[in-house]
Design a protein around this motif. Structure first.
Motif, short mmCIF file in Angstrom:
data_model
loop_
_atom_site.label_atom_id
_atom_site.label_comp_id
_atom_site.label_asym_id
_atom_site.label_seq_id
_atom_site.Cartn_x
_atom_site.Cartn_y
_atom_site.Cartn_z
N GLY A 1 0.81 -1.21 0.00
CA GLY A 1 0.00 0.00 0.00
C GLY A 1 0.85 1.27 0.00
O GLY A 1 2.08 1.21 -0.04
N ARG A 2 0.17 2.39 0.05
CA ARG A 2 0.84 3.69 0.04
C ARG A 2 0.72 4.34 1.42
O ARG A 2 -0.38 4.52 1.93
N ARG B 1 -2.84 3.41 2.44
CA ARG B 1 -3.90 3.15 1.48
C ARG B 1 -3.59 1.84 0.76
O ARG B 1 -2.51 1.68 0.19
N CYS B 2 -4.52 0.91 0.78
CA CYS B 2 -4.34 -0.37 0.09
C CYS B 2 -4.24 -0.11 -1.41
O CYS B 2 -5.02 0.64 -1.98
N SER B 3 -3.27 -0.75 -2.05
CA SER B 3 -3.08 -0.52 -3.48
C SER B 3 -4.14 -1.19 -4.34
O SER B 3 -4.24 -0.88 -5.53
N TYR B 4 -4.91 -2.11 -3.73
CA TYR B 4 -5.81 -2.88 -4.60
C TYR B 4 -7.05 -2.07 -4.95
O TYR B 4 -7.36 -1.86 -6.12
N HIS B 5 -7.76 -1.58 -3.92
CA HIS B 5 -8.99 -0.82 -4.19
C HIS B 5 -9.06 0.49 -3.43
O HIS B 5 -10.11 1.10 -3.34
N GLY B 6 -7.90 0.89 -2.85
CA GLY B 6 -7.82 2.22 -2.29
C GLY B 6 -8.35 2.41 -0.88
O GLY B 6 -8.43 3.55 -0.42
N VAL C 1 -13.06 4.54 1.78
CA VAL C 1 -13.36 3.46 0.83
C VAL C 1 -13.84 4.18 -0.43
O VAL C 1 -15.00 4.57 -0.52
N PRO C 2 -12.94 4.40 -1.38
CA PRO C 2 -13.29 5.27 -2.51
C PRO C 2 -14.59 4.88 -3.21
O PRO C 2 -15.37 5.75 -3.58
N SER C 3 -14.83 3.60 -3.34
CA SER C 3 -16.00 3.19 -4.11
C SER C 3 -17.27 3.19 -3.27
O SER C 3 -18.37 3.06 -3.80
#
Lengths: 423, 423, 423
Positions: free
Chosen positions: A79-80, A87-92, A104-106
């Motif tokens: 992650g970042r 922040r998880c690199s997979y889904h943010g 949770v961006p989405s």
């Protein structure tokens, strides 16, 4: 030690009785310098069988959180670390140092349900400590002496030891082995040589122990013959649940260890040298950085010793024959580790046949075991009051009639404002 | 996903319910070029947990047979591929492409009893496919678009992915992660850069999915904001049981994957680029051969990526900080693989907490699970009619009022004679 | 072979039925040269699943004792071999070649209780042999021919084989495979080439066996067509429980093997060449030292072959195509080992389909199994009388009417003062 007691003491993962006990204390996890910069690289940490992620956030706070994202289980190592969270690199998905999911961006509305486990951390003595137990039971920060000293008076290293913590720690409790495997090292190593202690240790391999049980652990009085009419006493401590203290050799610094389970087959051997009364000299610090004394040269940028079981600890049979290395292995740390790892990942305690010199480890095992049983019955663990850690190891030459416990009560008990006792 | 459903989906060895389902379809096993010459070297192949041997015989036929001799169990990898069969080096038993034992030098009369298992193979799209199910249930050959094109229009690679096929394939179904881990890659990679799609993807991380269940799998309509008054739709497919299709980025080729279990802890990620309308340019092919785009640079002569878990996928924290690699890992393939492998050899599905963007994988899991249960009850699997595979992914900018499914029905459904839709 | 019989034969650890049988014989454990000097470095030895330590003491006696100290379980590999015993480096306990604890520095009075297991050893034929069974059942020393010859007439090597001893030994019993995997080796290898035997072996792959069961094991008569009117007979023996004998090829030395379990997944392949009638030539010995013939080039200072399963035994497909190496692997030893190891660590005996040429191994398995069952019922094992080992392999061209067993009774039975029969 029967199978039941052995299994109880050596298993420290989540939910195990011993794991529950250890989680009531502050746990050393990393050097402070490994998490130096805000928003620097996060690190994977495995402690007590848990896979965790450590990072320092934008505001300088340290986080120790679950390594894996709550969403699909991807590692946050990829992650970042930015803007006060990972922040998880997979889904943010984004997590702060307290494990809260803060984005949770989405689907922003579900963030409050996506939090992960997090453990509070502090820094002391150049070490990052975590508290992994019930939040309402958090004890005061550790007060072992080296934690309280200015940085210039302390040197701390850690190395991987590839066996259960118990058999490693027991080497730190049982100092009777110094006369054997370390026999030629005490004279050769720059952190030990030149002291009168060496002479007594080599001349009298038959150390006799007098051990005092205290509320915080054990004080061990190891007696060897000293100069005529005297005994040479080495006074060492085991402090609940994993600290051991080492008296100085002559003018050399004091020492100590912390023995911390990574998982049931590996542990961290933290090794500390310090002077309560002065800064370490450049020479002393240089030797320690090179892995002398109780430290060990490790793989560049890592913590696995260069001498390890894959290369038989670089055993040198010629040096063994020439009495330069008792076992053929060099260095205090690897002399111990080679023997302790050779017992297997978890020593078969049922097969051992203990001797009188094992009195210290027998008592420590019993105290740990009792504390585990007590905790299961709702009795709080011992030594949560950190002031119990305000003790010091010492080496002293006493008249044969003198009781070392009396001397220790007078000179060492529960305070750190005394001179360094060493010979 | 509960434990029972997870275990059902992830286990694909002989005799498992999911294994039985997968064995009803043609399975990609090797590149055609790996078995180029008649009587060339035979190859060990592990697929769906079975250890097999592939070879091309004197007459050019491909055999896929048990790796081990029926006599004493020696590996036929050490046998001789000559005169229309593999002869075991131990005692000379010989097997043809159909697994018949055609010679037992010491006892010719017993040969008919010494046969071994064999699976029929075909070649399509540069790939060798095997059928490992009941002989009377063999379906028509695969008709995914890239299988039907001339060689100059297609590029196929495969790489080892060290985790269960399901979590790998789910990365191919769930394209919402493109805005995160691939964020900086879309602009940098020669197979993706320069398209309008990149701009939309980076500007709108919050993709909204509309998913249509079809007899052959799923069609996913991923909506992001496009130019004023429009939406940018990415239309992708998951085709039973392991194909995923990827729309082109601008003028770049279309893409796709096949996710094939090696065993329950490893899978093959087949990666395909193709143009239905023209040959790939030398430049395109060159980039693909170098592992750009959805491909990955692999060990010379092998299929394990150079960036792999042993070297932390060559993570570059500086590039991560400088926003050149979102997770610090480079390349679409390894960005996905690093995250998916980090979930463990088999993701703990019980611990996951799914989000709305996981709708596609939830539907795919359910369809696979239903198909498994149905097959156990004698209901034939879906999508055995290969014409169901005659679909194409697309990227399209539509007026906000326009329904993408209507557009797709009109432009993409069940035929491959349409233009390439891409932006 | 059913599962029960297979499990009985392949498991040889302490307390297993087959382990009990094997422990009734002298076991080869090391080359004598590995323990050359009094007080030289001790060696770790794993045999029949036991972890042991071998050393030569100050007085030249060989000790084979438990690897681990009775006190805390540290490995005595890190101990000191001096003054007639091994002293543990941890706390100084000392053990002699008989496993007696002869010193406990901190508590001398408990020494008698601290003893460890020890097995008596002898040296014969350049090999150190141990007896690991009940003390009162110790048999006479081995008398296989190469054990009784002067050093200049014998060459002994050993190599690690990474599979169960049974499938390795069965390769030594079943010589019908010579016509296949060794086909091109017999002409190329300096230890085999130039003999008439090669010609017969290559011309007639269909060897026919006549096998005689004897009190000491099996005598196998392998018939191939010889010159007109004759048969070429190769007479080989399997001697209880793990010896195999090999006839010479022309003027080359005789050969033999011993197949000794390390644990259930590994064994030692001891390989011996010898001439009863003369010293080995420098040329012969040189070739053997280079790993020619039945020997194998090994890692420097070690016993793992350079060609091993990690590198696919250095398989050379070009050499295979050009009929220089039948399986692509070079060397008799590794040709066998590659096939036997490819069967898996323990061959799945339930899946095998035996052929007439397997008659020898079927009989050997049955004899071993019967001996195991008998021993469980109190019947002493066969072939404890070492004179049963006084036999010799031979190659001979006989008139077609002649019975080879008659010839063997006349020329080879139970005496070693006969000429070498070879062609």
């Amino acid at each position: 030690m029967n199978r039941e007691m052995s299994e109880t003491l050596v298993r420290t993962g989540p939910g195990t009785p011993m794991g529950n006990l250890m989680r009531r204390y502050w746990v050393p996890i990393l050097h402070g310098y490994e998490l130096a910069e805000p928003d620097g690289p996060q690190l994977r940490v495995q402690i007590l069988g848990e896979r965790l992620l450590a990072f320092r956030d934008t505001r300088g706070r340290i986080g120790l959180i679950d390594e894996f994202c709550s969403h699909r289980g991807a590692s946050l190592y990829f992650g970042r670390n930015e803007e006060c969270g990972i922040r998880c690199s997979y889904h943010g998905l984004k997590f702060d140092v307290d494990g809260n999911c803060i984005d949770v961006p989405s689907a922003p509305q579900v963030a409050p349900k996506m939090g992960i486990k997090a453990y509070p951390c502090i820094e002391r003595g150049g070490v990052v400590w975590a508290y992994m137990g019930p939040p309402d039971k958090r004890p005061a920060p550790p007060e072992v002496e080296w934690c309280l000293l200015p940085a210039e008076q302390v040197f701390v290293s850690r190395r991987l030891q590839e066996c259960n913590y118990l058999q490693a720690m027991e080497g730190g409790i049982d100092t009777s082995h110094v006369s054997f495997v370390h026999r030629y090292e005490v004279d050769a190593d720059p952190m030990h040589k030149g002291s009168a202690a060496n002479r007594y240790i080599k001349a009298d391999g038959n150390v006799v122990f007098d051990i005092e049980q205290t509320p915080f652990g054990l004080t061990m009085f190891g007696r060897r013959n000293g100069d005529p009419g005297t005994y040479y006493w080495r006074i060492t401590q085991w402090l609940f649940p994993w600290f051991t203290l080492i008296p100085p050799f002559g003018e050399h610094p004091l020492g100590g260890h912390v023995w911390v389970p990574i998982d049931d087959h590996n542990c961290w051997a933290w090794s500390i040298n310090f002077r309560p009364d002065r800064a370490l000299s450049a020479q002393e610090r240089g030797a320690m950085e090179q892995g002398m004394g109780i430290h060990a040269p490790c793989e560049p940028g890592g913590f696995r010793p260069l001498a390890n079981r894959d290369n038989d600890y670089l055993i040198d049979r010629k040096a063994q024959r020439e009495r330069r290395a008792y076992s053929g292995v060099f260095g205090f740390a690897m002399q111990d580790a080679s023997l302790q790892e050779s017992m297997g990942p978890i020593q078969n305690h049922e097969a051992e046949k203990l001797l009188p010199t094992d009195k210290g480890i027998v008592m420590a095992r019993r105290m740990l075991y009792d504390a585990v049983l007590n905790l299961q019955n709702g009795v709080e663990p011992p030594a949560l009051d950190a002031s119990a850690q305000r003790v010091r190891a010492a080496g002293v030459l006493l008249d044969r009639a003198r009781k070392p416990a009396d001397w220790a009560n007078e000179h060492l008990a529960n305070r750190l404002d005394v001179p360094v006792y060493s010979i």
